[in-house]
Design an enzyme around this catalytic site. Structure first.
Site, mmCIF file in Angstrom:
data_model
loop_
_atom_site.group_PDB
_atom_site.id
_atom_site.type_symbol
_atom_site.label_atom_id
_atom_site.label_comp_id
_atom_site.label_asym_id
_atom_site.label_seq_id
_atom_site.Cartn_x
_atom_site.Cartn_y
_atom_site.Cartn_z
ATOM 1 N N THR A 65 0.836 -1.192 0.000
ATOM 2 C CA THR A 65 0.000 0.000 0.000
ATOM 3 C C THR A 65 0.875 1.247 0.000
ATOM 4 O O THR A 65 2.113 1.150 -0.114
ATOM 5 C CB THR A 65 -1.029 -0.059 1.152
ATOM 6 O OG1 THR A 65 -1.946 1.018 0.984
ATOM 7 C CG2 THR A 65 -0.380 0.025 2.528
ATOM 8 N N LYS A 69 3.356 1.228 -3.906
ATOM 9 C CA LYS A 69 2.725 0.462 -4.988
ATOM 10 C C LYS A 69 3.506 0.516 -6.304
ATOM 11 O O LYS A 69 3.530 -0.457 -7.053
ATOM 12 C CB LYS A 69 1.290 0.943 -5.217
ATOM 13 C CG LYS A 69 0.326 0.523 -4.107
ATOM 14 C CD LYS A 69 -1.096 0.921 -4.445
ATOM 15 C CE LYS A 69 -2.072 0.338 -3.437
ATOM 16 N NZ LYS A 69 -3.473 0.500 -3.858
ATOM 17 N N ASN A 90 -0.515 -4.027 -6.010
ATOM 18 C CA ASN A 90 -1.005 -4.053 -4.623
ATOM 19 C C ASN A 90 -0.875 -5.455 -4.033
ATOM 20 O O ASN A 90 -1.195 -5.676 -2.870
ATOM 21 C CB ASN A 90 -2.456 -3.576 -4.519
ATOM 22 C CG ASN A 90 -3.450 -4.605 -5.024
ATOM 23 O OD1 ASN A 90 -3.114 -5.434 -5.871
ATOM 24 N ND2 ASN A 90 -4.663 -4.568 -4.521
ATOM 25 N N ASP A 105 -6.881 -4.205 -7.438
ATOM 26 C CA ASP A 105 -7.787 -3.098 -7.077
ATOM 27 C C ASP A 105 -8.949 -2.975 -8.070
ATOM 28 O O ASP A 105 -10.096 -2.749 -7.662
ATOM 29 C CB ASP A 105 -7.019 -1.768 -7.019
ATOM 30 C CG ASP A 105 -6.337 -1.544 -5.680
ATOM 31 O OD1 ASP A 105 -6.740 -2.178 -4.682
ATOM 32 O OD2 ASP A 105 -5.395 -0.732 -5.625
ATOM 33 N N ALA A 132 -7.837 11.493 -10.883
ATOM 34 C CA ALA A 132 -6.942 10.848 -11.856
ATOM 35 C C ALA A 132 -5.647 10.389 -11.191
ATOM 36 O O ALA A 132 -4.598 10.358 -11.812
ATOM 37 C CB ALA A 132 -6.642 11.823 -13.007
ATOM 38 N N GLY A 133 -5.718 10.023 -9.898
ATOM 39 C CA GLY A 133 -4.531 9.557 -9.186
ATOM 40 C C GLY A 133 -4.329 8.066 -9.368
ATOM 41 O O GLY A 133 -4.825 7.458 -10.329
ATOM 42 N N GLY A 134 -3.604 7.453 -8.433
ATOM 43 C CA GLY A 134 -3.273 6.035 -8.547
ATOM 44 C C GLY A 134 -4.510 5.145 -8.558
ATOM 45 O O GLY A 134 -4.603 4.209 -9.368
ATOM 46 N N TYR A 222 -13.940 5.163 2.151
ATOM 47 C CA TYR A 222 -14.839 4.347 2.983
ATOM 48 C C TYR A 222 -14.845 4.788 4.437
ATOM 49 O O TYR A 222 -15.404 4.109 5.301
ATOM 50 C CB TYR A 222 -14.522 2.850 2.846
ATOM 51 C CG TYR A 222 -13.088 2.486 3.127
ATOM 52 C CD1 TYR A 222 -12.620 2.361 4.420
ATOM 53 C CD2 TYR A 222 -12.205 2.290 2.076
ATOM 54 C CE1 TYR A 222 -11.305 2.039 4.675
ATOM 55 C CE2 TYR A 222 -10.872 1.977 2.311
ATOM 56 C CZ TYR A 222 -10.441 1.847 3.614
ATOM 57 O OH TYR A 222 -9.128 1.546 3.859
HETATM 58 P P1 NAP Z 1 -3.667 9.914 -5.162
HETATM 59 O O1 NAP Z 1 -2.902 9.154 -6.183
HETATM 60 O O2 NAP Z 1 -2.941 10.809 -4.218
HETATM 61 O O3 NAP Z 1 -4.783 10.797 -5.953
HETATM 62 C C1 NAP Z 1 -5.560 11.736 -5.269
HETATM 63 C C2 NAP Z 1 -6.630 12.285 -6.199
HETATM 64 O O4 NAP Z 1 -7.460 13.181 -5.414
HETATM 65 C C3 NAP Z 1 -6.092 13.106 -7.374
HETATM 66 O O5 NAP Z 1 -6.970 12.978 -8.455
HETATM 67 C C4 NAP Z 1 -6.114 14.528 -6.802
HETATM 68 O O6 NAP Z 1 -6.202 15.529 -7.798
HETATM 69 C C5 NAP Z 1 -7.415 14.489 -6.017
HETATM 70 N N1 NAP Z 1 -7.432 15.521 -4.986
HETATM 71 C C6 NAP Z 1 -6.735 15.528 -3.822
HETATM 72 N N2 NAP Z 1 -6.997 16.652 -3.124
HETATM 73 C C7 NAP Z 1 -7.870 17.379 -3.882
HETATM 74 C C8 NAP Z 1 -8.523 18.650 -3.705
HETATM 75 N N3 NAP Z 1 -8.329 19.385 -2.603
HETATM 76 N N4 NAP Z 1 -9.375 19.065 -4.667
HETATM 77 C C9 NAP Z 1 -9.574 18.315 -5.783
HETATM 78 N N5 NAP Z 1 -8.998 17.115 -6.002
HETATM 79 C C10 NAP Z 1 -8.148 16.664 -5.070
HETATM 80 O O7 NAP Z 1 -4.508 8.950 -4.221
HETATM 81 P P2 NAP Z 1 -5.108 7.508 -4.613
HETATM 82 O O8 NAP Z 1 -4.133 6.457 -4.231
HETATM 83 O O9 NAP Z 1 -5.603 7.572 -6.019
HETATM 84 O O10 NAP Z 1 -6.322 7.368 -3.580
HETATM 85 C C11 NAP Z 1 -7.482 8.197 -3.718
HETATM 86 C C12 NAP Z 1 -8.526 7.782 -2.672
HETATM 87 O O11 NAP Z 1 -8.989 6.469 -2.933
HETATM 88 C C13 NAP Z 1 -7.997 7.752 -1.229
HETATM 89 O O12 NAP Z 1 -8.989 8.290 -0.382
HETATM 90 C C14 NAP Z 1 -7.803 6.282 -0.945
HETATM 91 O O13 NAP Z 1 -7.925 5.977 0.440
HETATM 92 C C15 NAP Z 1 -8.951 5.698 -1.748
HETATM 93 N N6 NAP Z 1 -8.742 4.283 -2.125
HETATM 94 C C16 NAP Z 1 -9.676 3.392 -1.727
HETATM 95 C C17 NAP Z 1 -9.542 2.054 -2.090
HETATM 96 C C18 NAP Z 1 -10.589 1.074 -1.658
HETATM 97 O O14 NAP Z 1 -10.305 -0.131 -1.660
HETATM 98 N N7 NAP Z 1 -11.792 1.523 -1.321
HETATM 99 C C19 NAP Z 1 -8.461 1.642 -2.879
HETATM 100 C C20 NAP Z 1 -7.513 2.605 -3.275
HETATM 101 C C21 NAP Z 1 -7.680 3.929 -2.897
HETATM 102 P P3 NAP Z 1 -4.858 16.235 -8.372
HETATM 103 O O15 NAP Z 1 -4.346 15.339 -9.468
HETATM 104 O O16 NAP Z 1 -5.335 17.550 -8.857
HETATM 105 O O17 NAP Z 1 -3.895 16.346 -7.219
#
Ligand code: NAP
Length: 275
Positions: A65, A69, A90, A105, A132-134, A222
């Site tokens: 995690t 990753k 993952n 995932d 559009a993150g990970g 969640y």
């Molecule tokens: P990440 O790579 O850091 O991406 C974060 C995303 O959120 C980007 O698109 C970012 O936009 C956006 N963001 C962050 N702050 C923002 C703000 N203030 N305003 C607008 N957009 C914002 O993170 P990630 O790994 O993709 O994870 C994202 C979420 O998914 C987390 O909450 C994580 O816990 C959850 N998740 C859940 C599971 C599950 O099994 N349920 C699995 C994986 C992840 P920018 O590109 O503009 O920064």
């Protein structure tokens, strides 16, 4: 011959709040497996050494995690096609002296929707992806693979969304972040992959008045289980699926690879993980 004691775990940093040990230990007990699943806090500089050592201590593999990753995929000897397309791993499986990387995932995301919204038909219309993150990369690959006709992608940083569209092809249409409300209205499936709405983070503030019956709406966040997006979707008559389901379903193929039995995602598991 006595049965081997099977070990697996999760490596990340920080790791104290991971729910994965509770999840896998519930299944370990349920299936009478002789083994355990542990959380391990590992610094980035140590990841390679740790991964090469764990098999010698009886580990069958690990979940990976944040923030490991991407590095985990690079360090593996072999990777599934989906892990390569997502660009992150993952799940690692240790086989003799080789490390195999996978990414479950997207599979977890799709199976959560299938279980939580049994009538969900991804081919019936566009899917809106916020972020559009990970995590978005895994969701986008999974949605393309299950046949969504189009992905409406919107992200605060437009360039990141544009780069995903370049990489994943012409079924992706970009909306500016300021137009996110229009994307929410147009999608048949709506997914929040941003971290907005999570406890301790800012609220997801995009306009949600386009939510309507017939949509299937899910949030990867969640904690809380019902985010603003899910509450407004439910109130608008849409079908909602919370983000815990993805976490539970991504673990199914991992448990099966390391421990043998294919486990169930059911109410007892949810209760154990939420306890
Ligand atoms: P990440 O790579 O850091 O991406 C974060 C995303 O959120 C980007 O698109 C970012 O936009 C956006 N963001 C962050 N702050 C923002 C703000 N203030 N305003 C607008 N957009 C914002 O993170 P990630 O790994 O993709 O994870 C994202 C979420 O998914 C987390 O909450 C994580 O816990 C959850 N998740 C859940 C599971 C599950 O099994 N349920 C699995 C994986 C992840 P920018 O590109 O503009 O920064």
């Amino acid at each position: 011959m006595t049965k081997p004691y099977l070990l697996a775990g999760v490596v990340g940093r920080p790791i104290a709040h991971s729910r994965s040990p509770r999840l896998h230990r519930h299944w370990i007990a349920r299936h009478g497996v002789a083994g355990d699943y542990v959380a391990m806090e590992v610094a980035e500089a140590d990841l390679g050494d740790v991964l090469r050592t764990l098999p010698k201590a009886g580990f069958r593999g690990v979940n990976v995690t944040i923030p490991h990753k991407l590095a985990a995929l690079r360090l593996a000897d072999e990777a599934t096609e989906r892990a390569q397309r997502i660009g992150a791993a993952n799940l690692l499986v240790f086989e003799e002296d080789r490390i195999l990387a996978d990414n479950t995932d997207g599979e977890g995301f799709v199976n959560s929707l299938r279980q939580g919204a049994p009538g969900w038909n991804p081919a019936s219309g566009p899917a809106t992806v916020l972020g559009a993150g990970g995590a978005a990369r895994a969701v986008i690959v999974a949605l393309l693979d299950v046949g969504v006709p189009e992905i409406l992608l919107t992200n605060r940083t437009r360039a990141t969304a544009d780069a995903l569209a370049d990489e994943f092809g012409d079924r992706i249409r970009i909306f500016d972040w300021i137009q996110a409300g229009n994307a929410v209205e147009e999608g048949v499936t709506v997914v929040n992959t941003t971290s907005l709405g999570m406890t301790g983070k800012p609220e997801l503030r995009v306009p949600l008045d386009g939510l309507r019956p017939g949509q299937v709406v899910t949030d990867l966040v969640y904690s809380p289980l019902e985010t603003r997006l899910l509450r407004e979707a439910r109130q608008a008559g849409a079908t909602t699926v919370d983000g815990l389901g993805m976490l539970l379903h991504q673990a199914v193929p991992a448990f099966e690879r390391w421990f043998g039995p294919r486990p169930e995602v059911d109410a007892a598991l949810r209760a154990a993980v939420l306890a």
